[in-house]
Design a protein around this motif. Sequence first.
Motif, PDB file in Angstrom:
ATOM      1  N   ASP A  62       0.862  -1.186   0.000  1.00  0.00           N
ATOM      2  CA  ASP A  62       0.000   0.000   0.000  1.00  0.00           C
ATOM      3  C   ASP A  62       0.897   1.234   0.000  1.00  0.00           C
ATOM      4  O   ASP A  62       1.076   1.903   1.014  1.00  0.00           O
ATOM      5  N   ILE A  63       1.481   1.495  -1.203  1.00  0.00           N
ATOM      6  CA  ILE A  63       2.389   2.628  -1.312  1.00  0.00           C
ATOM      7  C   ILE A  63       1.870   3.596  -2.353  1.00  0.00           C
ATOM      8  O   ILE A  63       1.118   3.230  -3.255  1.00  0.00           O
ATOM      9  N   ASP A  64       2.266   4.828  -2.182  1.00  0.00           N
ATOM     10  CA  ASP A  64       1.856   5.889  -3.101  1.00  0.00           C
ATOM     11  C   ASP A  64       2.995   6.119  -4.088  1.00  0.00           C
ATOM     12  O   ASP A  64       3.924   6.886  -3.823  1.00  0.00           O
ATOM     13  N   HIS A  65       2.930   5.423  -5.242  1.00  0.00           N
ATOM     14  CA  HIS A  65       4.006   5.524  -6.231  1.00  0.00           C
ATOM     15  C   HIS A  65       3.503   6.195  -7.501  1.00  0.00           C
ATOM     16  O   HIS A  65       2.339   6.062  -7.884  1.00  0.00           O
ATOM     17  N   LEU A  67       3.966   5.511 -10.573  1.00  0.00           N
ATOM     18  CA  LEU A  67       3.547   4.610 -11.643  1.00  0.00           C
ATOM     19  C   LEU A  67       2.093   4.182 -11.518  1.00  0.00           C
ATOM     20  O   LEU A  67       1.412   3.989 -12.521  1.00  0.00           O
ATOM     21  N   THR A  68       1.604   4.018 -10.294  1.00  0.00           N
ATOM     22  CA  THR A  68       0.281   3.430 -10.089  1.00  0.00           C
ATOM     23  C   THR A  68      -0.732   4.387  -9.457  1.00  0.00           C
ATOM     24  O   THR A  68      -1.867   3.989  -9.222  1.00  0.00           O
ATOM     25  N   THR A  69      -0.324   5.619  -9.193  1.00  0.00           N
ATOM     26  CA  THR A  69      -1.214   6.571  -8.527  1.00  0.00           C
ATOM     27  C   THR A  69      -1.816   7.540  -9.532  1.00  0.00           C
ATOM     28  O   THR A  69      -1.078   8.226 -10.257  1.00  0.00           O
ATOM     29  N   GLN A  70      -3.135   7.604  -9.574  1.00  0.00           N
ATOM     30  CA  GLN A  70      -3.810   8.537 -10.467  1.00  0.00           C
ATOM     31  C   GLN A  70      -3.792   9.927  -9.846  1.00  0.00           C
ATOM     32  O   GLN A  70      -4.129  10.100  -8.678  1.00  0.00           O
ATOM     33  N   ARG A  71      -3.381  10.905 -10.600  1.00  0.00           N
ATOM     34  CA  ARG A  71      -3.319  12.274 -10.097  1.00  0.00           C
ATOM     35  C   ARG A  71      -4.707  12.894 -10.120  1.00  0.00           C
ATOM     36  O   ARG A  71      -5.441  12.759 -11.097  1.00  0.00           O
ATOM     37  N   ALA A  72      -5.025  13.583  -9.045  1.00  0.00           N
ATOM     38  CA  ALA A  72      -6.385  14.073  -8.851  1.00  0.00           C
ATOM     39  C   ALA A  72      -6.759  15.127  -9.891  1.00  0.00           C
ATOM     40  O   ALA A  72      -7.832  15.076 -10.496  1.00  0.00           O
ATOM     41  N   ASP A  73      -5.901  16.092 -10.111  1.00  0.00           N
ATOM     42  CA  ASP A  73      -6.203  17.202 -11.018  1.00  0.00           C
ATOM     43  C   ASP A  73      -5.234  17.168 -12.188  1.00  0.00           C
ATOM     44  O   ASP A  73      -4.114  17.667 -12.103  1.00  0.00           O
ATOM     45  N   VAL A  74      -5.670  16.561 -13.281  1.00  0.00           N
ATOM     46  CA  VAL A  74      -4.817  16.451 -14.465  1.00  0.00           C
ATOM     47  C   VAL A  74      -4.930  17.736 -15.273  1.00  0.00           C
ATOM     48  O   VAL A  74      -6.000  18.071 -15.772  1.00  0.00           O
ATOM     49  N   GLY A 169       5.868  19.467 -17.091  1.00  0.00           N
ATOM     50  CA  GLY A 169       5.709  18.146 -17.674  1.00  0.00           C
ATOM     51  C   GLY A 169       4.248  17.821 -17.907  1.00  0.00           C
ATOM     52  O   GLY A 169       3.439  18.698 -18.243  1.00  0.00           O
ATOM     53  N   VAL A 170       3.891  16.547 -17.743  1.00  0.00           N
ATOM     54  CA  VAL A 170       2.510  16.107 -17.958  1.00  0.00           C
ATOM     55  C   VAL A 170       2.057  15.266 -16.770  1.00  0.00           C
ATOM     56  O   VAL A 170       2.875  14.745 -15.999  1.00  0.00           O
ATOM     57  N   ASP A 171       0.746  15.134 -16.625  1.00  0.00           N
ATOM     58  CA  ASP A 171       0.174  14.361 -15.524  1.00  0.00           C
ATOM     59  C   ASP A 171      -0.234  12.959 -15.938  1.00  0.00           C
ATOM     60  O   ASP A 171      -0.448  12.101 -15.089  1.00  0.00           O
ATOM     61  N   ASP A 172      -0.402  12.726 -17.217  1.00  0.00           N
ATOM     62  CA  ASP A 172      -0.650  11.373 -17.704  1.00  0.00           C
ATOM     63  C   ASP A 172      -0.212  11.277 -19.160  1.00  0.00           C
ATOM     64  O   ASP A 172       0.029  12.283 -19.823  1.00  0.00           O
ATOM     65  N   VAL A 173      -0.088  10.039 -19.649  1.00  0.00           N
ATOM     66  CA  VAL A 173       0.419   9.786 -20.996  1.00  0.00           C
ATOM     67  C   VAL A 173      -0.546   8.840 -21.703  1.00  0.00           C
ATOM     68  O   VAL A 173      -0.925   7.795 -21.148  1.00  0.00           O
ATOM     69  N   HIS A 174      -0.928   9.200 -22.923  1.00  0.00           N
ATOM     70  CA  HIS A 174      -1.839   8.382 -23.726  1.00  0.00           C
ATOM     71  C   HIS A 174      -1.115   7.916 -24.988  1.00  0.00           C
ATOM     72  O   HIS A 174      -0.214   8.591 -25.494  1.00  0.00           O
ATOM     73  N   LEU A 175      -1.551   6.772 -25.484  1.00  0.00           N
ATOM     74  CA  LEU A 175      -0.931   6.163 -26.663  1.00  0.00           C
ATOM     75  C   LEU A 175      -2.000   5.872 -27.707  1.00  0.00           C
ATOM     76  O   LEU A 175      -3.049   5.303 -27.375  1.00  0.00           O
ATOM     77  N   VAL A 176      -1.741   6.273 -28.951  1.00  0.00           N
ATOM     78  CA  VAL A 176      -2.658   6.000 -30.061  1.00  0.00           C
ATOM     79  C   VAL A 176      -1.893   5.225 -31.126  1.00  0.00           C
ATOM     80  O   VAL A 176      -0.877   5.698 -31.635  1.00  0.00           O
ATOM     81  N   TYR A 177      -2.382   4.042 -31.449  1.00  0.00           N
ATOM     82  CA  TYR A 177      -1.724   3.187 -32.437  1.00  0.00           C
ATOM     83  C   TYR A 177      -2.774   2.275 -33.066  1.00  0.00           C
ATOM     84  O   TYR A 177      -3.963   2.344 -32.721  1.00  0.00           O
ATOM     85  N   PRO A 195      -0.435   7.104 -15.696  1.00  0.00           N
ATOM     86  CA  PRO A 195      -0.048   5.996 -14.804  1.00  0.00           C
ATOM     87  C   PRO A 195      -0.824   4.726 -15.121  1.00  0.00           C
ATOM     88  O   PRO A 195      -1.802   4.768 -15.857  1.00  0.00           O
ATOM     89  N   MET A 196      -0.386   3.621 -14.559  1.00  0.00           N
ATOM     90  CA  MET A 196      -1.068   2.349 -14.762  1.00  0.00           C
ATOM     91  C   MET A 196      -2.430   2.391 -14.083  1.00  0.00           C
ATOM     92  O   MET A 196      -2.528   2.652 -12.879  1.00  0.00           O
ATOM     93  N   THR A 197      -3.486   2.161 -14.853  1.00  0.00           N
ATOM     94  CA  THR A 197      -4.831   2.266 -14.309  1.00  0.00           C
ATOM     95  C   THR A 197      -5.216   0.999 -13.537  1.00  0.00           C
ATOM     96  O   THR A 197      -4.574  -0.046 -13.653  1.00  0.00           O
ATOM     97  N   LYS A 198      -6.283   1.116 -12.771  1.00  0.00           N
ATOM     98  CA  LYS A 198      -6.791  -0.040 -12.023  1.00  0.00           C
ATOM     99  C   LYS A 198      -7.235  -1.132 -12.985  1.00  0.00           C
ATOM    100  O   LYS A 198      -7.029  -2.328 -12.718  1.00  0.00           O
ATOM    101  N   GLU A 199      -7.834  -0.737 -14.105  1.00  0.00           N
ATOM    102  CA  GLU A 199      -8.276  -1.726 -15.099  1.00  0.00           C
ATOM    103  C   GLU A 199      -7.090  -2.490 -15.680  1.00  0.00           C
ATOM    104  O   GLU A 199      -7.166  -3.701 -15.904  1.00  0.00           O
TER     105      GLU A 199
END
Length: 298
Positions: A62-65, A67-74, A169-177, A195-199
């Motif tokens: 249960d760590i706040d990292h 990679l896996t933490t969604q930022r509240a205000d993007v 910088g940025v708060d999240d990264v999206h990929l289109v392919y 970051p890595m989403t829960k899904e």
Amino acid sequence: MGAQIRVYREKIKSTQSMAKIFKAMELIATSRIGKARQRVSASGPYADAISRAVAAVSAQTDIDHTLTTQRADVKRSAVLIMTSDRGLAGSYSSSVIKEAEALIEDLRSRGQEVDVYLYGRKGQAYFDFRQREYKGFWSGHTDAPVHETAVEIGEKLLEEFVKGAEEGGVDDVHLVYTRFDSMVTQEPTSGKLLPMTKEQQEEAEAGSKGPLPLFEFEPDAYSVLDELMPRYIESKVYVAMLLAAASELAARQRAMKAAGDNAGELIKKFTRLRNNARQAEITQELSEIVAGADALSA
């Protein structure tokens, strides 16, 4: 009539030359698709293992990292768009760009700024023609990706993500392919890379054969995620590049086959027109001979 016949002959000759080019490109694309699919299959287990490792660390601690933490205000997002370096692939690149435009519009409707990163010269040409800015660009070997390019892209995106929007910088990264499903189906798709989403974590857990392994972390779980984060993004980018390459080759194979078929139809059409012109010329010559004979006998 003679000039018209020569025109049709030239058209037939030039169309036959183009048909040979289309056939050659179709065969080249067909021969490369098999290798591209093998590379996709070979890279899948490593990418899945990295995702399962990240999911296991997240599930067991249960760590706040980052990679896996969604930022509240993007406030700002990065979008990496993967197109091709070359054309003659039908609607391959335009379909990816259309998907990217929809994603960018959606992000901006939420009040987010968007930084665009491009992979492939077709995407660059699209943005340059419209005089729109982009923050990064990579090209070369879109139909046969190299891992070094994926590492370079991953490092740049990770650097911007770690800084965050507050520091430029940025708060999240999206990929289109384009996702390669089969030789018939290739689907433009978009998804969140960081970051890595829960899904994504749940998908990694579901893809694991049996329960996730129990790990002991040295020196600690946070440090483990620090080491996994660059490998995670590199593997995701590289797999997307390989899928896009297989999709590009499949699209080019279909486009060249269709172009070759159309060239064949044009050759048939010009051949009929040439034969009609030749027949009309022969008929006219016969009519002139008959008319001349009648005039002499009169």
